[in-house]
Motif scaffolding. Structure first.
Motif, short mmCIF file in Angstrom:
data_model
loop_
_atom_site.label_atom_id
_atom_site.label_comp_id
_atom_site.label_asym_id
_atom_site.label_seq_id
_atom_site.Cartn_x
_atom_site.Cartn_y
_atom_site.Cartn_z
N GLY A 222 0.82 -1.21 0.00
CA GLY A 222 0.00 0.00 0.00
C GLY A 222 0.85 1.25 0.00
O GLY A 222 0.57 2.20 -0.75
N ALA A 223 1.90 1.28 0.82
CA ALA A 223 2.81 2.43 0.85
C ALA A 223 3.54 2.57 -0.47
O ALA A 223 3.77 3.69 -0.96
N CYS A 224 3.90 1.43 -1.08
CA CYS A 224 4.56 1.45 -2.39
C CYS A 224 3.64 2.09 -3.43
O CYS A 224 4.07 2.92 -4.23
N MET A 225 2.36 1.71 -3.42
CA MET A 225 1.40 2.28 -4.35
C MET A 225 1.26 3.79 -4.16
O MET A 225 1.22 4.55 -5.14
N ARG A 226 1.23 4.22 -2.92
CA ARG A 226 1.10 5.66 -2.66
C ARG A 226 2.33 6.42 -3.13
O ARG A 226 2.20 7.53 -3.70
N THR A 227 3.51 5.85 -2.91
CA THR A 227 4.74 6.52 -3.35
C THR A 227 4.79 6.63 -4.87
O THR A 227 5.15 7.67 -5.43
N LEU A 228 4.42 5.55 -5.54
CA LEU A 228 4.39 5.59 -7.01
C LEU A 228 3.33 6.57 -7.50
O LEU A 228 3.55 7.28 -8.49
N GLY A 229 2.20 6.63 -6.82
CA GLY A 229 1.17 7.58 -7.21
C GLY A 229 1.64 9.02 -7.09
O GLY A 229 1.33 9.86 -7.95
N ALA A 230 2.40 9.31 -6.03
CA ALA A 230 2.94 10.66 -5.87
C ALA A 230 3.92 10.99 -6.99
O ALA A 230 3.91 12.10 -7.54
N TYR A 231 4.76 10.03 -7.35
CA TYR A 231 5.73 10.26 -8.44
C TYR A 231 5.01 10.46 -9.77
O TYR A 231 5.36 11.35 -10.56
N GLN A 232 4.01 9.66 -10.03
CA GLN A 232 3.26 9.81 -11.28
C GLN A 232 2.55 11.16 -11.34
O GLN A 232 2.44 11.76 -12.42
N GLY A 233 2.12 11.65 -10.18
CA GLY A 233 1.53 12.98 -10.14
C GLY A 233 2.53 14.06 -10.53
O GLY A 233 2.19 15.02 -11.23
N LEU A 234 3.78 13.89 -10.09
CA LEU A 234 4.83 14.86 -10.46
C LEU A 234 5.09 14.84 -11.96
O LEU A 234 5.21 15.90 -12.60
N LEU A 235 5.16 13.64 -12.54
CA LEU A 235 5.39 13.56 -13.98
C LEU A 235 4.22 14.11 -14.78
O LEU A 235 4.42 14.69 -15.86
N ARG A 236 3.01 13.94 -14.27
CA ARG A 236 1.86 14.53 -14.96
C ARG A 236 1.92 16.05 -14.93
O ARG A 236 1.54 16.72 -15.90
N ARG A 237 2.42 16.63 -13.85
CA ARG A 237 2.59 18.09 -13.79
C ARG A 237 3.60 18.55 -14.82
O ARG A 237 3.43 19.60 -15.46
N LEU A 238 4.67 17.78 -15.01
CA LEU A 238 5.65 18.12 -16.04
C LEU A 238 5.04 17.96 -17.43
O LEU A 238 5.20 18.82 -18.31
N GLU A 239 4.32 16.88 -17.62
CA GLU A 239 3.71 16.54 -18.91
C GLU A 239 2.68 17.57 -19.35
O GLU A 239 2.53 17.86 -20.54
N LEU A 240 1.95 18.11 -18.37
CA LEU A 240 0.87 19.05 -18.65
C LEU A 240 1.23 20.47 -18.22
O LEU A 240 0.35 21.28 -17.89
N LEU A 241 2.51 20.80 -18.27
CA LEU A 241 2.99 22.09 -17.76
C LEU A 241 2.35 23.29 -18.46
O LEU A 241 2.17 24.35 -17.86
N GLY A 242 2.03 23.14 -19.72
CA GLY A 242 1.47 24.26 -20.48
C GLY A 242 2.49 24.83 -21.44
O GLY A 242 2.18 25.13 -22.59
N ALA A 243 3.73 24.98 -20.98
CA ALA A 243 4.83 25.36 -21.87
C ALA A 243 5.41 24.10 -22.50
O ALA A 243 5.29 23.00 -21.95
N PRO A 244 6.06 24.22 -23.68
CA PRO A 244 6.66 23.05 -24.31
C PRO A 244 7.72 22.41 -23.41
O PRO A 244 8.55 23.11 -22.82
N VAL A 245 7.70 21.10 -23.31
CA VAL A 245 8.69 20.34 -22.55
C VAL A 245 9.34 19.35 -23.50
O VAL A 245 8.67 18.52 -24.11
N VAL A 246 10.66 19.49 -23.65
CA VAL A 246 11.41 18.73 -24.65
C VAL A 246 12.51 17.92 -23.96
O VAL A 246 13.28 18.48 -23.16
#
Length: 457
Positions: free
Chosen positions: A76-100
């Motif tokens: 369960g803790a592993c799932m939560r940690t991975l979920g937090a990391y995936q949330g960070l990558l989604r913020r990068l992915e959907l930043l609004g400015a181009p990300v290359v």
């Protein structure tokens, strides 16, 4: 870990230590979060982001230590940690400015997973992309599997994810993992600037309403045959001993049938399920000791192991088991080296070159017993070698048995088999074999201490 630089054109370059990228590292997550906060604070003033990696990314010792300590109770803790990391990558992915992502050299594992979160991926011609997690007994995590499948399609992503095969620049471009290849650094910078100047900012295909998976969804007729036969082919290849490839295939197919957020959740569940298992821990130990241990003096040791293995196979033949069935039993047990059956012992125990063993039907229990004997007798030989000093440590015995003798890696090697089964179960099995087949299976009195000789895996 992550270096943040802003140019006169308001382009931020994030230079990331590739070896530090780890979805389960709270330290790396805090660092990435801090950089995202700075990027988001710029709002419309930010022209774009270029992500670069400074070093190759072998799995670090800290990551192996963390994963080896992971238990099913911590899923369960592993799932939560991975979920937090995936949330960070989604913020990068959907930043609004181009990300290359501007890539070069070897980009592997978690670093490649992070790169796939960049909507534009450019590379020098020397780039090599690889997801080696399957060889460590693991499922790619942090969104790497879900993004690779959506970028490439199910069939095209199979070699990368299930086999861990490297892709060169041309192959990665064809697979949809790259958008363009540059001849040199100047050309790469020009491509990156062109992507940054693109308006509206590039978005991931799966974040667009008209997205269709390359090669078709799992229900597409062209994939139905592949997906119907893949599980059986995979089981034939692994013997059912290696959970990671099967989990990867399941995560790929199941994730391709749902929305992206659900695919991330499916990926994480399979990762946590496999990472807490014994096989993953055995393979991770072996990968770590391959780097840390000196090369074993394996000649006499391997000769003793193989002599015991082939002799036991000949005894099985003398008992009436057909050579083909003995070979099948060895393969089903995980042995990668077929037993030699050129000489078959006669009733007095003497070798008879070329004698044909009688062919009889064999029940599944008999085949399972044969496989058990073929592995156990090598373990007995390894314990004897440790007792005599023919091999210096249990860890070196495990490495040599796998690398040079074809012993199955899923159980951690010839001495690792003891820990894989558990000492109590191993002792019970040895006693049963000794009672049924003779004193060659009798454990030495100090077998527990011998199994812990020298460096530990």
């Amino acid at each position: 870990m992550i270096h943040y630089h802003t140019s006169e054109r308001r382009v931020v370059t994030l230079r990331i230590d590739a070896g530090a990228v780890n979805p389960l590292s709270h330290l790396f997550q805090r660092e990435l979060e801090a950089q995202l906060v700075k990027l988001e604070a710029q709002g419309g003033q930010l022209a774009g982001v270029v992500v670069r990696f400074d070093k190759p990314a072998p799995a670090g010792e800290h990551e192996f230590d963390h994963l080896l300590a992971l238990t099913p109770d911590q899923a369960g803790a592993c799932m939560r940690t991975l979920g937090a990391y995936q949330g960070l990558l989604r913020r990068l992915e959907l930043l609004g400015a181009p990300v290359v992502a501007a890539l070069s050299g070897a980009v592997e594992g978690h670093a490649l997973g992070l790169a796939l979160a960049c909507p534009r991926r450019l590379a020098l011609a020397d780039v090599v992309l690889r997801m080696p997690q399957v060889s460590q007994g693991l499922v790619p995590s942090g969104g790497a599997l879900a993004r690779a499948v959506r970028a490439s399609g199910l069939q095209a992503a199979l070699p990368l994810l299930m086999d861990g095969l490297p892709l060169d620049a041309a192959q990665a471009l064809q697979a949809g993992l790259l958008h363009a290849i540059a001849a040199d650094e100047d050309a790469l910078a020009q491509l990156a600037q062109g992507a940054i100047e693109t308006r509206p900012a590039p978005r991931q295909p799966w974040d667009q309403a008209q997205y269709r998976m390359p090669g078709g969804a799992p229900s597409a007729p062209q994939l139905q045959t592949l997906l119907q036969v893949a599980p059986a082919m995979l089981r034939q290849k692994t013997g059912g001993h290696y959970p990671a490839p099967e989990a990867i295939l399941c995560a790929m197919v199941e994730g391709a049938q749902v929305d992206f957020a659900s695919a991330l959740l499916i990926e994480s569940r399979y990762f946590c399920q496999v990472a807490t298992g014994a096989v993953a821990k055995n393979l991770m130990r072996l990968k770590r000791q391959q780097r840390l241990l000196p090369a074993p003096q394996a000649g006499p040791f391997c000769a003793a192991l193989l002599a015991a293995y082939h002799a036991e196979a000949r005894l099985l033949a003398a008992e009436g088991l057909a050579p083909a069935l003995i070979a099948n039993a060895a393969g089903a047990a995980g042995m990668r080296l077929a037993p030699a059956l050129a000489a078959t012992p006669d009733a007095g125990g003497h070798g008879t070159e070329g004698a044909a063993a009688p062919v009889t039907a064999a029940a599944p229990a008999a085949l399972a017993d044969a496989g058990t004997r073929l592995l156990q007798i090598q373990c007995m030989a390894a314990l004897a070698a440790l007792e005599s000093g023919a091999v210096a440590s249990a860890a070196q015995a495990d490495l040599a048995s796998i690398a040079l003798c074809g012993f199955p890696s899923f159980c951690g090697g010839v001495i690792g088999l003891i820990g894989h089964l558990g000492e109590a179960a191993f002792e019970t099995r040895a006693n049963a074999l000794a009672a049924a087949h003779g004193t060659r299976f009798k454990l030495p009195s100090a077998w527990r201490a011998l199994a812990r000789t020298g460096e530990s895996l």
